[in-house]
Write a protein that holds these residues in place. Structure first.
Motif, PDB file in Angstrom:
ATOM      1  N   ARG A  66       0.836  -1.216   0.000  1.00 30.76           N
ATOM      2  CA  ARG A  66       0.000   0.000   0.000  1.00 30.76           C
ATOM      3  C   ARG A  66       0.871   1.267   0.000  1.00 30.76           C
ATOM      4  O   ARG A  66       0.571   2.242  -0.691  1.00 30.76           O
ATOM      5  N   TYR A  67       1.954   1.230   0.765  1.00 27.76           N
ATOM      6  CA  TYR A  67       2.893   2.369   0.800  1.00 27.76           C
ATOM      7  C   TYR A  67       3.482   2.587  -0.593  1.00 27.76           C
ATOM      8  O   TYR A  67       3.557   3.720  -1.086  1.00 27.76           O
ATOM      9  N   LEU A  69       2.277   1.646  -3.532  1.00 32.01           N
ATOM     10  CA  LEU A  69       1.241   2.105  -4.460  1.00 32.01           C
ATOM     11  C   LEU A  69       0.998   3.612  -4.318  1.00 32.01           C
ATOM     12  O   LEU A  69       0.719   4.295  -5.313  1.00 32.01           O
ATOM     13  N   ALA A  70       1.107   4.118  -3.096  1.00 27.58           N
ATOM     14  CA  ALA A  70       0.891   5.551  -2.863  1.00 27.58           C
ATOM     15  C   ALA A  70       2.085   6.396  -3.300  1.00 27.58           C
ATOM     16  O   ALA A  70       1.971   7.618  -3.418  1.00 27.58           O
ATOM     17  N   SER A  71       3.216   5.755  -3.581  1.00 23.81           N
ATOM     18  CA  SER A  71       4.450   6.497  -3.850  1.00 23.81           C
ATOM     19  C   SER A  71       4.649   6.875  -5.319  1.00 23.81           C
ATOM     20  O   SER A  71       5.590   7.572  -5.655  1.00 23.81           O
ATOM     21  N   ASP A  73       2.595   7.590  -9.441  1.00 26.21           N
ATOM     22  CA  ASP A  73       1.358   7.806 -10.190  1.00 26.21           C
ATOM     23  C   ASP A  73       1.244   6.859 -11.383  1.00 26.21           C
ATOM     24  O   ASP A  73       0.200   6.301 -11.634  1.00 26.21           O
ATOM     25  N   LYS A  98      -3.197   0.298  -9.951  1.00 29.41           N
ATOM     26  CA  LYS A  98      -3.381   1.750 -10.076  1.00 29.41           C
ATOM     27  C   LYS A  98      -4.410   2.099 -11.138  1.00 29.41           C
ATOM     28  O   LYS A  98      -5.144   3.072 -10.995  1.00 29.41           O
ATOM     29  N   TYR A 104      -7.196  -4.514  -5.537  1.00 31.01           N
ATOM     30  CA  TYR A 104      -6.058  -4.718  -4.637  1.00 31.01           C
ATOM     31  C   TYR A 104      -6.128  -6.076  -3.940  1.00 31.01           C
ATOM     32  O   TYR A 104      -5.147  -6.806  -3.895  1.00 31.01           O
TER      33      TYR A 104
END
Length: 197
Positions: A66-67, A69-71, A73, A98, A104
């Protein structure tokens, strides 16, 4: 006659191995021309060991995914590609999450279950296999940056009983890889159909 057949079979087995290694190396160098020997090593290593070293703790693996994926675009590159010379596993691009092509939970479940059934080789067995792979790569005479230094580092790690290696900085800077390793049959049954919808 039997001796001749045995010799012929051994030659064909060796040719099959060499051809498969060459094919895997050529594919990686076409897709990722800035690859180093470390990156080639990682590709073959992943096909033998799968994601086992990444999924020792499911909760931590989920948090890190999850970390990650957030890092970012966007991720370039194919949605999936085979690893190594036998293709037991695939590198599956996180862009499929994404881009909302695969939920997920479905992705993560398939990733975690890809560890099941792995019987990794011993460090000694893997070191022997890598020596054979490396011999084929040397014959290809590729213009790999820092090749001899990387080769020494890899063999030093193997002699110390270590076998995990990260992508080179060059690879990370040029391709910003974001993927997870997934077992081929799980991917083909559960993930690939979602990509075709």
């Amino acid at each position: 006659m039997i001796a001749a057949w045995t010799c012929c079979f051994a030659c064909n087995t060796q040719n099959t191995f060499e051809d498969a290694v060459k094919t895997a190396v050529i594919k990686q160098m076409q897709d990722y021309p800035e690859s180093t020997l470390k990156d080639l090593y990682k590709n073959f290593f992943q096909d033998r060991f799968g994601p086992g070293h990444l999924v020792q703790d499911t909760a931590s693996s989920g948090n890190y995914l999850r970390y990650e994926l957030a890092s970012f675009d966007r991720v370039s590159g194919a949605y999936y590609e085979p690893t190594g010379w036998e293709g037991h596993y695939l590198r599956v691009n996180l862009s499929i999450i994404k881009e909302n092509l695969v939920p997920y939970d479905v992705f993560f479940d398939a990733f975690v279950r890809s560890v099941n059934g792995i019987t990794p080789p011993s460090t000694e067995e893997w070191a022997k296999e890598w020596r054979n792979i490396d011999a084929v790569i040397q014959k290809m005479d590729l213009p790999l940056a820092h090749c001899e230094a990387d080769r020494q580092e890899i063999f030093n790690k193997l002699e110390q009983g270590e076998y995990v290696m990260h992508h080179s900085k060059t690879f990370e800077e040029n391709y910003s890889p974001h993927y997870r390793i997934m077992e081929k049959s799980i991917f083909e049954k559960e993930i690939k159909p979602l990509l075709s919808e």
